[in-house]
Design an enzyme around this catalytic site. Structure first.
Site, mmCIF file in Angstrom:
data_model
loop_
_atom_site.group_PDB
_atom_site.id
_atom_site.type_symbol
_atom_site.label_atom_id
_atom_site.label_comp_id
_atom_site.label_asym_id
_atom_site.label_seq_id
_atom_site.Cartn_x
_atom_site.Cartn_y
_atom_site.Cartn_z
ATOM 1 N N ASN A 1 0.825 -1.212 0.000
ATOM 2 C CA ASN A 1 0.000 0.000 0.000
ATOM 3 C C ASN A 1 0.858 1.260 0.000
ATOM 4 O OD1 ASN A 1 -2.425 -1.245 -0.192
ATOM 5 N ND2 ASN A 1 -3.180 -0.690 1.826
ATOM 6 N N CYS B 1 -7.709 3.163 3.242
ATOM 7 C CA CYS B 1 -6.488 2.364 3.418
ATOM 8 C C CYS B 1 -5.191 3.163 3.268
ATOM 9 C CB CYS B 1 -6.493 1.217 2.420
ATOM 10 S SG CYS B 1 -7.969 0.213 2.610
HETATM 11 C C1 UGA Z 1 -6.213 0.126 -1.827
HETATM 12 C C2 UGA Z 1 -5.296 -0.833 -2.601
HETATM 13 O O1 UGA Z 1 -5.307 -0.517 -3.987
HETATM 14 C C3 UGA Z 1 -5.758 -2.280 -2.417
HETATM 15 O O2 UGA Z 1 -4.835 -3.152 -3.066
HETATM 16 C C4 UGA Z 1 -5.792 -2.586 -0.913
HETATM 17 O O3 UGA Z 1 -6.262 -3.897 -0.672
HETATM 18 C C5 UGA Z 1 -6.712 -1.604 -0.214
HETATM 19 O O4 UGA Z 1 -6.236 -0.270 -0.444
HETATM 20 C C6 UGA Z 1 -6.703 -1.946 1.257
HETATM 21 O O5 UGA Z 1 -5.653 -1.823 1.881
HETATM 22 O O6 UGA Z 1 -7.715 -2.469 1.756
HETATM 23 P P1 UGA Z 1 -8.616 1.213 -2.282
HETATM 24 O O7 UGA Z 1 -8.328 2.085 -1.095
HETATM 25 O O8 UGA Z 1 -9.939 0.531 -2.379
HETATM 26 O O9 UGA Z 1 -7.503 0.038 -2.393
HETATM 27 O O10 UGA Z 1 -8.502 2.132 -3.565
HETATM 28 P P2 UGA Z 1 -7.454 2.409 -4.745
HETATM 29 O O11 UGA Z 1 -8.090 2.031 -6.032
HETATM 30 O O12 UGA Z 1 -6.132 1.851 -4.467
HETATM 31 O O13 UGA Z 1 -7.372 4.002 -4.698
HETATM 32 C C7 UGA Z 1 -6.836 4.683 -3.562
HETATM 33 C C8 UGA Z 1 -6.715 6.157 -3.837
HETATM 34 O O14 UGA Z 1 -5.675 6.426 -4.769
HETATM 35 C C9 UGA Z 1 -7.965 6.803 -4.423
HETATM 36 O O15 UGA Z 1 -8.171 8.057 -3.812
HETATM 37 C C10 UGA Z 1 -7.635 6.964 -5.884
HETATM 38 O O16 UGA Z 1 -8.333 7.997 -6.504
HETATM 39 C C11 UGA Z 1 -6.157 7.241 -5.826
HETATM 40 N N1 UGA Z 1 -5.448 6.904 -7.070
HETATM 41 C C12 UGA Z 1 -5.317 5.615 -7.450
HETATM 42 C C13 UGA Z 1 -4.888 7.917 -7.830
HETATM 43 O O17 UGA Z 1 -5.001 9.118 -7.489
HETATM 44 N N2 UGA Z 1 -4.212 7.593 -8.967
HETATM 45 C C14 UGA Z 1 -4.059 6.302 -9.365
HETATM 46 O O18 UGA Z 1 -3.405 6.078 -10.405
HETATM 47 C C15 UGA Z 1 -4.640 5.288 -8.595
#
Ligand code: UGA
Length: 437
Positions: free
Chosen positions: A211, A263
């Site tokens: 993470n 997370c």
């Molecule tokens: C994250 C991890 O991706 C999962 O693998 C993990 O299991 C989870 O945390 C956890 O620990 O339970 P999640 O929080 O559901 O999952 O969401 P993400 O899709 O990872 O996005 C997190 C944040 O990063 C969001 O605010 C999203 O908008 C941002 N983000 C993501 C970006 O700004 N740019 C990106 O390229 C990807």
């Protein structure tokens, strides 16, 4: 194999339901009687695409049950998962393990010999061994096994992530635990998913390091985006260019308003605190946290800049409040910083989100909600996209332009094309490209 899943939050509920879909007998336990009653009627407390169908199917098949009766569920189970919350502790940022330890004590009291206790909650290194100690203290001489099995699913694509993960990580140090975990994940193993069995500490730290690395990757591209804006480059082109290098990889390189969710913010803070505690500070992670905090505030400043020297009394429309699309979750969402910052400057803020209103309304007092994304544009001086919901991608820009009072569009997710926005007579500011491009 009979499973008891303690905690029906995101991870517990999705994992429990997916294990029942694999054919195991699963009982999900929670102390929230209302939530359990609703789940038993097939009502899903979170917005997660596809989860309702799986719950209905497995409830009907008799493989899935929801209960508040902790002891009976644990007594019946061969494997008990702890999937309770580990919120950030106020003050020091360490993960609060109160719920994990309480669950461990209660499991110890109820379990039958040879139960495998698996920790799925995200817990700091060393927690699994502490849980084992607690159980041994409570039930001396009773054989059991402890395992760590962190979860990597993402909200919004949780079922697909659980069913088709890149890998399964297991910490298990005896035959009983390892055999149980291999059996549970056999359906994935048959699909050639790598299953990494290692020590408890390796599994626990893998979750945090994963993470933190992803949060760092996002923050890196966000800072590159800022530089792109200064030098006239386009971050999307740069991200594609570096992402094709297999050592870097193209995922999680979308520049935006900063990461949020339940997370990344909590886990980066906890990992940084663990590093400090052990005298091995993770300075990159510490910087990532600080840069991300500043970024959210900078996003509000961008909107304010578009409103001119006196933003007071102006009106701003916001598309998207959830921390990302396909979820109603607003925990640590950038919108929770951006909207109040605008309001503090005297701006009236109106917003739309397809799912997050119920969760966000109590957290964003004074925000005016619209049921339809077009209504957000009515009479606003500027329009900002914070969350990249698919429904926003194809909106009629001419219609939006016709409703707006001002001309400024601030697209924090780069989902619109500058040329299309200009054609509608509006000005465009994306992320990581020179204003107007
Ligand atoms: C994250 C991890 O991706 C999962 O693998 C993990 O299991 C989870 O945390 C956890 O620990 O339970 P999640 O929080 O559901 O999952 O969401 P993400 O899709 O990872 O996005 C997190 C944040 O990063 C969001 O605010 C999203 O908008 C941002 N983000 C993501 C970006 O700004 N740019 C990106 O390229 C990807």
């Amino acid at each position: 194999m009979r499973i008891a899943m303690i905690g029906t939050g995101y991870v517990g509920l999705v994992s429990g339901v997916c294990f029942s879909e694999f054919g195991f007998d699963v009982t999900c336990v929670d102390i929230d009687t209302d939530k359990i009653a609703r789940l038993n009627q097939g009502e899903v407390p979170i917005y997660e695409p596809g989860l309702d169908t799986l719950i209905e199917r497995n409830l009907e098949a008799g493989r899935l049950a929801f209960t508040t009766d902790f002891d009976t569920a644990v007594k019946k189970a061969d494997v008990v998962f702890i999937a309770v919350g580990t919120p950030s502790r106020r003050g020091d940022g360490e993960a609060d393990l109160t719920y994990v330890y309480a669950a461990a004590r209660q499991i110890a009291a109820a379990m039958t010999p040879e139960t495998v206790v698996v920790i799925k909650s995200t817990v700091v290194v060393g927690t699994c061994r502490k849980v084992a100690e607690i159980i041994r203290e409570e039930r001396p001489g009773v054989p059991f096994s402890i395992a760590s099995n962190p979860e990597f699913l993402r909200e919004g694509s949780a079922i697909e992530d659980f069913m088709r993960p890149d890998r399964v990580v297991v910490g298990a140090e005896d035959e009983l635990g390892e055999a149980a975990m291999r059996k549970l994940y056999r359906p994935l193993y048959l699909r050639e998913t790598p299953i990494l069995v290692s020590t408890l500490e390796n599994a626990e730290l893998t979750k945090y390091a994963a993470n933190a690395f992803l949060a760092l990757k996002i923050t890196f591209i966000n800072e590159v985006a800022d530089l792109c804006e200064k030098v006239g480059a386009d971050v999307q082109k740069v991200a594609s260019g570096i992402g094709l290098d297999k050592r870097i990889g193209g995922k999680f390189l979308h520049a935006g308003p900063g990461f949020g969710g339940s997370c990344f913010p909590k886990d980066t803070t906890a990992l940084a605190a663990t590093g400090q505690r052990h005298g091995a500070p993770l300075r990159l992670v510490e910087t990532t946290i600080a840069v991300n905090e500043t970024r959210k505030r900078d996003m509000a400043d961008r909107v304010l800049a578009a409103l001119g020297p006196d933003p007071k009394g102006k009106r701003v429309g916001i598309l998207g409040i959830a921390f990302k699309p396909n979820t109603d979750d607003v925990r640590d969402a950038p919108s929770l910083v951006i909207v109040p910052a605008l309001q503090e400057a005297g701006v009236e803020v109106v917003a739309h989100d397809p799912e997050a209103r119920e969760q966000a309304e109590p957290l964003l007092p004074g925000l005016v909600w619209c049921d339809n994304p077009y209504d957000v544009a009515d009479g606003v001086d500027a329009l900002a996209i914070i969350t990249e919901w698919n429904v926003y991608r194809g909106l009629s820009l001419a219609d939006i332009a016709g409703r707006m009072r001002g001309r400024d569009v601030i697209d924090m997710r780069n989902i619109w094309q500058a040329a299309d926005v200009h054609e509608a007579g509006l000005t465009y500011r994306g992320i990581g490209k020179r204003a107007g491009l």
